[in-house]
Design an enzyme around this catalytic site. Sequence first.
Site, PDB file in Angstrom:
ATOM      1  N   CYS A 173       0.853  -1.193   0.000  1.00 36.78           N
ATOM      2  CA  CYS A 173       0.000   0.000   0.000  1.00 36.78           C
ATOM      3  C   CYS A 173       0.893   1.249   0.000  1.00 36.78           C
ATOM      4  O   CYS A 173       1.707   1.432   0.912  1.00 36.78           O
ATOM      5  CB  CYS A 173      -0.898  -0.026   1.238  1.00 36.78           C
ATOM      6  SG  CYS A 173      -1.775   1.523   1.515  1.00 36.78           S
TER       7      CYS A 173
ATOM      8  N   CYS B 281       0.613   3.331   3.186  1.00 34.99           N
ATOM      9  CA  CYS B 281       1.318   2.701   4.309  1.00 34.99           C
ATOM     10  C   CYS B 281       2.829   2.899   4.161  1.00 34.99           C
ATOM     11  O   CYS B 281       3.537   3.108   5.158  1.00 34.99           O
ATOM     12  CB  CYS B 281       0.984   1.217   4.402  1.00 34.99           C
ATOM     13  SG  CYS B 281      -0.620   0.869   5.161  1.00 34.99           S
TER      14      CYS B 281
ATOM     15  N   ASP C 204      -0.999  16.313  -1.969  1.00 35.92           N
ATOM     16  CA  ASP C 204      -1.258  15.390  -3.078  1.00 35.92           C
ATOM     17  C   ASP C 204      -0.186  15.600  -4.154  1.00 35.92           C
ATOM     18  O   ASP C 204       0.166  16.737  -4.496  1.00 35.92           O
ATOM     19  CB  ASP C 204      -2.658  15.630  -3.657  1.00 35.92           C
ATOM     20  CG  ASP C 204      -3.123  14.475  -4.531  1.00 35.92           C
ATOM     21  OD1 ASP C 204      -4.053  13.752  -4.111  1.00 35.92           O
ATOM     22  OD2 ASP C 204      -2.549  14.291  -5.629  1.00 35.92           O
TER      23      ASP C 204
ATOM     24  N   HIS D 172      -3.762   1.140   8.534  1.00 37.52           N
ATOM     25  CA  HIS D 172      -4.411   0.847   7.249  1.00 37.52           C
ATOM     26  C   HIS D 172      -5.892   0.536   7.436  1.00 37.52           C
ATOM     27  O   HIS D 172      -6.262  -0.428   8.114  1.00 37.52           O
ATOM     28  CB  HIS D 172      -3.726  -0.329   6.546  1.00 37.52           C
ATOM     29  CG  HIS D 172      -4.307  -0.587   5.182  1.00 37.52           C
ATOM     30  ND1 HIS D 172      -3.817   0.022   4.051  1.00 37.52           N
ATOM     31  CD2 HIS D 172      -5.367  -1.330   4.789  1.00 37.52           C
ATOM     32  CE1 HIS D 172      -4.542  -0.356   3.003  1.00 37.52           C
ATOM     33  NE2 HIS D 172      -5.492  -1.184   3.433  1.00 37.52           N
TER      34      HIS D 172
ATOM     35  N   GLY E 189     -13.953   6.458  -8.194  1.00 37.27           N
ATOM     36  CA  GLY E 189     -12.721   7.228  -8.284  1.00 37.27           C
ATOM     37  C   GLY E 189     -11.650   6.888  -7.279  1.00 37.27           C
ATOM     38  O   GLY E 189     -10.608   7.550  -7.243  1.00 37.27           O
TER      39      GLY E 189
ATOM     40  N   THR F 196      -8.497   5.337  -6.170  1.00 30.66           N
ATOM     41  CA  THR F 196      -7.350   4.697  -6.819  1.00 30.66           C
ATOM     42  C   THR F 196      -6.338   4.172  -5.804  1.00 30.66           C
ATOM     43  O   THR F 196      -5.483   3.364  -6.167  1.00 30.66           O
ATOM     44  CB  THR F 196      -6.637   5.684  -7.776  1.00 30.66           C
ATOM     45  OG1 THR F 196      -6.203   6.828  -7.029  1.00 30.66           O
ATOM     46  CG2 THR F 196      -7.562   6.124  -8.896  1.00 30.66           C
TER      47      THR F 196
ATOM     48  N   HIS G  97      -6.421   2.967   0.640  1.00 31.98           N
ATOM     49  CA  HIS G  97      -6.106   3.310   2.031  1.00 31.98           C
ATOM     50  C   HIS G  97      -6.929   4.564   2.298  1.00 31.98           C
ATOM     51  O   HIS G  97      -6.767   5.565   1.574  1.00 31.98           O
ATOM     52  CB  HIS G  97      -4.601   3.548   2.187  1.00 31.98           C
ATOM     53  CG  HIS G  97      -4.146   3.875   3.580  1.00 31.98           C
ATOM     54  ND1 HIS G  97      -3.086   3.220   4.197  1.00 31.98           N
ATOM     55  CD2 HIS G  97      -4.573   4.807   4.472  1.00 31.98           C
ATOM     56  CE1 HIS G  97      -2.895   3.731   5.404  1.00 31.98           C
ATOM     57  NE2 HIS G  97      -3.784   4.710   5.594  1.00 31.98           N
TER      58      HIS G  97
ATOM     59  N   HIS H 149      -8.519   7.891   2.728  1.00 25.39           N
ATOM     60  CA  HIS H 149      -7.936   9.232   2.681  1.00 25.39           C
ATOM     61  C   HIS H 149      -9.027  10.238   2.368  1.00 25.39           C
ATOM     62  O   HIS H 149      -9.965   9.955   1.620  1.00 25.39           O
ATOM     63  CB  HIS H 149      -6.810   9.325   1.646  1.00 25.39           C
ATOM     64  CG  HIS H 149      -7.194   8.855   0.276  1.00 25.39           C
ATOM     65  ND1 HIS H 149      -7.264   7.517  -0.062  1.00 25.39           N
ATOM     66  CD2 HIS H 149      -7.525   9.534  -0.850  1.00 25.39           C
ATOM     67  CE1 HIS H 149      -7.617   7.392  -1.329  1.00 25.39           C
ATOM     68  NE2 HIS H 149      -7.796   8.608  -1.833  1.00 25.39           N
TER      69      HIS H 149
ATOM     70  N   HIS I  55      -9.561  14.025   0.814  1.00 23.54           N
ATOM     71  CA  HIS I  55      -8.967  15.109   0.049  1.00 23.54           C
ATOM     72  C   HIS I  55      -9.459  16.425   0.644  1.00 23.54           C
ATOM     73  O   HIS I  55     -10.674  16.638   0.759  1.00 23.54           O
ATOM     74  CB  HIS I  55      -9.449  15.068  -1.411  1.00 23.54           C
ATOM     75  CG  HIS I  55      -9.065  13.844  -2.177  1.00 23.54           C
ATOM     76  ND1 HIS I  55      -8.039  13.835  -3.101  1.00 23.54           N
ATOM     77  CD2 HIS I  55      -9.584  12.587  -2.188  1.00 23.54           C
ATOM     78  CE1 HIS I  55      -7.950  12.618  -3.645  1.00 23.54           C
ATOM     79  NE2 HIS I  55      -8.874  11.857  -3.116  1.00 23.54           N
TER      80      HIS I  55
HETATM   81  P1  5GP Z   1      -8.238   8.691  -4.920  1.00 22.80           P
HETATM   82  O1  5GP Z   1      -8.320   8.749  -6.417  1.00 22.80           O
HETATM   83  O2  5GP Z   1      -7.917   7.284  -4.430  1.00 22.80           O
HETATM   84  O3  5GP Z   1      -9.410   9.296  -4.203  1.00 22.80           O
HETATM   85  O4  5GP Z   1      -7.026   9.625  -4.512  1.00 22.80           O
HETATM   86  C1  5GP Z   1      -5.704   9.203  -4.507  1.00 22.80           C
HETATM   87  C2  5GP Z   1      -4.861  10.443  -4.549  1.00 22.80           C
HETATM   88  O5  5GP Z   1      -3.563  10.087  -4.146  1.00 22.80           O
HETATM   89  C3  5GP Z   1      -4.751  11.082  -5.926  1.00 22.80           C
HETATM   90  O6  5GP Z   1      -5.227  12.441  -5.866  1.00 22.80           O
HETATM   91  C4  5GP Z   1      -3.267  10.995  -6.263  1.00 22.80           C
HETATM   92  O7  5GP Z   1      -2.778  12.138  -6.940  1.00 22.80           O
HETATM   93  C5  5GP Z   1      -2.637  10.829  -4.891  1.00 22.80           C
HETATM   94  N1  5GP Z   1      -1.405  10.043  -4.886  1.00 22.80           N
HETATM   95  C6  5GP Z   1      -1.202   8.836  -5.486  1.00 22.80           C
HETATM   96  N2  5GP Z   1       0.048   8.400  -5.233  1.00 22.80           N
HETATM   97  C7  5GP Z   1       0.638   9.346  -4.459  1.00 22.80           C
HETATM   98  C8  5GP Z   1       1.938   9.451  -3.875  1.00 22.80           C
HETATM   99  O8  5GP Z   1       2.802   8.580  -4.002  1.00 22.80           O
HETATM  100  N3  5GP Z   1       2.187  10.579  -3.147  1.00 22.80           N
HETATM  101  C9  5GP Z   1       1.247  11.563  -2.964  1.00 22.80           C
HETATM  102  N4  5GP Z   1       1.616  12.618  -2.222  1.00 22.80           N
HETATM  103  N5  5GP Z   1       0.014  11.485  -3.501  1.00 22.80           N
HETATM  104  C10 5GP Z   1      -0.284  10.384  -4.233  1.00 22.80           C
HETATM  105 ZN    ZN Z   2      -2.304   1.358   3.690  1.00 23.81          ZN
END
Ligand code: 5GP
Ligand code: ZN
Length: 109
Positions: A4, A7, A30, A46, A92, A94, A97, A99, A101
């Site tokens: 992950c 993680c 981000d 996690h 959406g 991706t 874990h 999170h 925004h």
């Molecule tokens: P999701 O699409 O799952 O809601 O949001 C995942 C977010 O994590 C995306 O906005 C993406 O830009 C961010 N993200 C993905 N990998 C990394 C990383 O390695 N570091 C940081 N700081 N953000 C990441």
């Molecule tokens: Zn995790």
Amino acid sequence: MSECIFCRIVAGELPADVVYSDDEILAFKDINPAAPVHILIIPKRHISSLGSVKSDDIPLLGRIMHRISQIAKDRCPLNEYRVITNIGKSCGQTVDHLHFHLLGGRKFD
Ligand code: 5GP
Ligand code: ZN
């Protein structure tokens, strides 16, 4: 080693631009910002998504919400902002874990 990526950020195995850290919560910028302020707030433990939280997680979730509010007070103009969490691929998510925004610094429709 965890697969992950969040993680791995918590463990210090991957770099991140950290804006807040305590025993339970990490907040970092981000990597692909969608707004001038785009911060991800995560539990260090996690949890896959909001879709898998348990009643034991309620205090942690409350502290995460409070922390988002505190970070936003410092960083979001006019204390106006948007908070989003995606649950599941079709909506959406991706990174599997939990999170949140925190998005601010521009106008949203
Ligand atoms: P999701 O699409 O799952 O809601 O949001 C995942 C977010 O994590 C995306 O906005 C993406 O830009 C961010 N993200 C993905 N990998 C990394 C990383 O390695 N570091 C940081 N700081 N953000 C990441
Ligand atoms: Zn995790």
